[in-house]
Scaffold this motif. Structure first.
Motif, mmCIF file in Angstrom:
data_model
loop_
_atom_site.group_PDB
_atom_site.id
_atom_site.type_symbol
_atom_site.label_atom_id
_atom_site.label_comp_id
_atom_site.label_asym_id
_atom_site.label_seq_id
_atom_site.Cartn_x
_atom_site.Cartn_y
_atom_site.Cartn_z
ATOM 1 N N TYR A 223 0.842 -1.207 0.000
ATOM 2 C CA TYR A 223 0.000 0.000 0.000
ATOM 3 C C TYR A 223 0.874 1.252 0.000
ATOM 4 C CZ TYR A 223 -3.776 -3.161 1.558
ATOM 5 O OH TYR A 223 -4.690 -4.171 1.682
ATOM 6 N N GLY A 224 0.624 2.157 -0.936
ATOM 7 C CA GLY A 224 1.339 3.430 -0.995
ATOM 8 C C GLY A 224 2.835 3.209 -1.137
ATOM 9 N N GLU A 262 10.195 -2.146 15.622
ATOM 10 C CA GLU A 262 9.569 -1.281 14.612
ATOM 11 C C GLU A 262 10.174 -1.580 13.246
ATOM 12 O OE1 GLU A 262 8.930 3.003 15.177
ATOM 13 O OE2 GLU A 262 9.467 2.637 17.269
ATOM 14 N N ARG A 263 9.315 -1.800 12.279
ATOM 15 C CA ARG A 263 9.785 -2.050 10.909
ATOM 16 C C ARG A 263 8.838 -1.381 9.912
ATOM 17 N NH1 ARG A 263 13.083 -4.126 13.649
ATOM 18 N NH2 ARG A 263 14.389 -5.963 13.359
ATOM 19 N N ALA A 264 9.403 -0.869 8.814
ATOM 20 C CA ALA A 264 8.566 -0.374 7.717
ATOM 21 C C ALA A 264 8.054 -1.579 6.937
ATOM 22 C CB ALA A 264 9.386 0.537 6.811
ATOM 23 N N ASN A 265 6.836 -1.481 6.414
ATOM 24 C CA ASN A 265 6.261 -2.611 5.669
ATOM 25 C C ASN A 265 7.177 -3.101 4.552
ATOM 26 O OD1 ASN A 265 3.995 -2.370 7.263
ATOM 27 N ND2 ASN A 265 2.863 -1.134 5.774
ATOM 28 N N ILE A 266 7.769 -2.143 3.834
ATOM 29 C CA ILE A 266 8.584 -2.522 2.673
ATOM 30 C C ILE A 266 9.804 -3.350 3.093
ATOM 31 C CG2 ILE A 266 9.945 -0.369 2.610
ATOM 32 C CD1 ILE A 266 8.520 -2.054 -0.507
ATOM 33 N N GLU A 280 12.694 -8.855 -6.365
ATOM 34 C CA GLU A 280 11.963 -7.665 -5.890
ATOM 35 C C GLU A 280 10.990 -7.138 -6.941
ATOM 36 O OE1 GLU A 280 13.954 -4.637 -3.776
ATOM 37 O OE2 GLU A 280 14.890 -6.062 -2.382
ATOM 38 N N SER A 281 11.139 -7.616 -8.176
ATOM 39 C CA SER A 281 10.207 -7.178 -9.228
ATOM 40 C C SER A 281 8.774 -7.641 -8.931
ATOM 41 C CB SER A 281 10.661 -7.711 -10.591
ATOM 42 O OG SER A 281 10.766 -9.125 -10.524
ATOM 43 N N LEU A 282 8.613 -8.535 -7.956
ATOM 44 C CA LEU A 282 7.245 -8.960 -7.590
ATOM 45 C C LEU A 282 6.503 -7.878 -6.788
ATOM 46 C CD1 LEU A 282 7.702 -12.713 -6.530
ATOM 47 C CD2 LEU A 282 6.588 -11.836 -8.593
ATOM 48 N N ILE A 283 7.268 -6.901 -6.254
ATOM 49 C CA ILE A 283 6.628 -5.846 -5.451
ATOM 50 C C ILE A 283 5.799 -4.946 -6.353
ATOM 51 C CG2 ILE A 283 7.045 -3.784 -4.053
ATOM 52 C CD1 ILE A 283 9.593 -5.148 -3.007
ATOM 53 N N HIS A 285 3.489 -1.502 -5.947
ATOM 54 C CA HIS A 285 2.918 -0.440 -5.108
ATOM 55 C C HIS A 285 1.501 -0.167 -5.592
ATOM 56 C CE1 HIS A 285 6.449 0.604 -2.703
ATOM 57 N NE2 HIS A 285 7.130 0.183 -3.759
ATOM 58 N N VAL A 286 0.517 -0.354 -4.699
ATOM 59 C CA VAL A 286 -0.883 -0.163 -5.086
ATOM 60 C C VAL A 286 -1.453 1.026 -4.311
ATOM 61 C CG1 VAL A 286 -1.222 -2.608 -5.642
ATOM 62 C CG2 VAL A 286 -1.736 -1.788 -3.328
ATOM 63 N N GLN A 287 -2.680 1.420 -4.673
ATOM 64 C CA GLN A 287 -3.306 2.579 -4.024
ATOM 65 C C GLN A 287 -3.369 2.359 -2.520
ATOM 66 O OE1 GLN A 287 -7.180 3.499 -5.543
ATOM 67 N NE2 GLN A 287 -7.209 5.508 -4.569
ATOM 68 N N ASP A 288 -3.085 3.425 -1.775
ATOM 69 C CA ASP A 288 -3.010 3.311 -0.323
ATOM 70 C C ASP A 288 -4.382 3.008 0.287
ATOM 71 O OD1 ASP A 288 -1.797 3.258 2.107
ATOM 72 O OD2 ASP A 288 -1.040 5.316 2.031
ATOM 73 N N ARG A 289 -4.355 2.384 1.467
ATOM 74 C CA ARG A 289 -5.573 2.118 2.242
ATOM 75 C C ARG A 289 -6.158 3.457 2.720
ATOM 76 N NH1 ARG A 289 -4.235 -1.309 7.527
ATOM 77 N NH2 ARG A 289 -4.749 -3.144 6.304
#
Ligand code: NAD
Ligand code: TYD
Length: 352
Positions: A223-224, A262-266, A280-283, A285-289
């Motif tokens: 997300y985002g 604490e960790r960032a999602n990415i 990593e090409s599987l990542i 980024h989609v519209q944020d929640r």
């Protein structure tokens, strides 16, 4: 603690807790596990305790007041640990009403049954005397505090400022629990933990979802910008914290439970891809929640200094074990995602 009602004990944290408590407290006489078996409840999570005669599974709804009263009358619980809930933020955005009825009205149903069963003079509205040793524990979330900026931590006195229908329903339930303590003197605790991870987590939540998609070579929907931060708590550390509060907590108090991770999602998504040897090409980024909370972080100083609990899992060890569990249990993921485990319910219990 002899006779315990656990609600939601077929879900992720609840089933870990049922296994944990039966193992850690051999002197327990009875553990009744009340669960509606929604999409998130899975009897397969309870296979490790199936031979344990102390464990009784009841298929039912916490909002069914007659059923809840009947269970109190029949088993004379001295302890309630309330996990049952609709727990997924994204679903709450689509279907808020279900979250309000399950999470708020369901909590009130349990509180009423506990109050009526435990109060020594239930007909007297001024009576604040309860059977000795009884406790109602509400499992809540750090999400009731809202979102943090880049710095700072949630403490137990941080004002409630929930941002999603899910967190609003959990905050509403917490306030009802608080009111039952203040008005009726009911011996309660509220625990507010950070994001749990570990075995048996339904693959709609970040870690098992990303693992599942990566294994299948599917895109990973971040997300985002993926820079949202969560504090991660291994579910075994959470179970140990709940047991600590049951046995040592001061009634009426709130305890925050955090993993100091604490960790960032990415970062988590990259760790999973790296561990599975996927690109990593599987990542994606989609519209944020909508209303997405940027950062959660917990100050767990109260429970560590006052009750002596501390998290044992490093994030690295916890993630390694969790990934290993999912890799070793592909059938579990396959069955919960295909809905085939519902066949298991029919076979076990018949009917609906
Ligand atoms: P989950 O969604 O995996 O399990 C919820 C369980 O509750 C399921 O077994 C479901 O069948 C049951 N249930 C739902 N509605 C019910 C009803 N009306 N009557 C009886 N049972 C019902 O949830 P989880 O992740 O195990 O979370 C457990 C508790 O911990 C929840 O209260 C949640 O708000 C809280 N919590 C979870 C996290 C997390 O990271 N998972 C973090 C903080 C707090
Ligand atoms: P989630 O596991 O749903 O827990 P919560 O919303 O209760 O924190 O989500 C954890 C974080 O991961 C949250 O910031 C949303 C993000 N996320 C994604 O980026 N993609 C996804 O597909 C999911 C499910 C979550």
């Amino acid at each position: 603690m002899k006779r315990v009602l656990v609600t939601g004990g077929a879900g992720f944290i609840g089933s870990n807790f049922v296994q944990f408590l039966l193992r850690e407290r051999p002197e327990l006489e009875r553990l009744v596990n009340l669960d509606l078996l929604t999409y998130a409840g899975n009897l397969e999570n309870l296979l490790p305790v199936q031979g344990d005669k102390r464990h009784v599974f009841v298929h039912g709804d916490i909002r069914d007041r007659a059923l809840v009263k009947e269970l109190f009358d029949r088993y004379d619980f001295d302890t309630v640990v309330h996990f049952a809930a609709e727990s997924h933020v994204d679903r709450s955005i689509l279907e808020p009403e279900l979250f309000l009825t399950t999470n708020v009205v369901g909590t009130q149903s349990l509180l009423d049954a506990a109050k009526n069963h435990w109060n020594l003079d239930p007909g007297n509205k001024h009576s604040r005397d309860y059977k000795p040793g009884v406790v109602y524990l509400q499992v809540s979330t750090d999400e009731v505090y809202g979102a943090l900026g880049k710095t700072g931590f949630f403490t137990e006195t941080t004002p409630l400022a929930p941002n999603s229908p899910y967190s609003a329903s959990k905050a509403g339930a917490d306030l009802v629990v608080r009111a039952y303590h203040r008005t009726y003197g009911l011996p309660v605790n509220i625990t507010r933990c950070s994001n749990n991870y570990g075995p048996y987590q339904f693959p709609e939540k970040l870690i098992p979802l990303m693992l599942h998609n990566a294994q299948q070579g599917k895109e990973l929907p971040v997300y985002g910008d993926g820079m949202q931060i969560r504090d991660w708590l291994h579910v075994h550390d959470h179970c140990a914290a709940i047991l600590t509060v049951l046995e040592k907590g001061v009634r009426g108090e709130v305890y925050n439970i955090g993993g100091n991770n604490e960790r960032a999602n990415i970062e988590i998504v990259r760790l999973i891809l790296d561990r599975l040897g996927k690109p990593e090409s599987l990542i994606r980024h989609v519209q944020d929640r909508p209303g997405h909370d940027r950062r959660y972080a917990i100050d767990n100083g109260k429970i560590t200094s006052q009750l002596g609990w501390a998290p044992e899992y490093s994030f690295e060890r916890g993630m390694e074990e969790t990934i290993e569990w999912y890799l070793q249990n592909p059938g579990w993921v396959e069955r919960v995602t295909s809905g085939a485990y519902l066949d298991y319910v029919h076979k076990m219990y018949g009917g609906d």
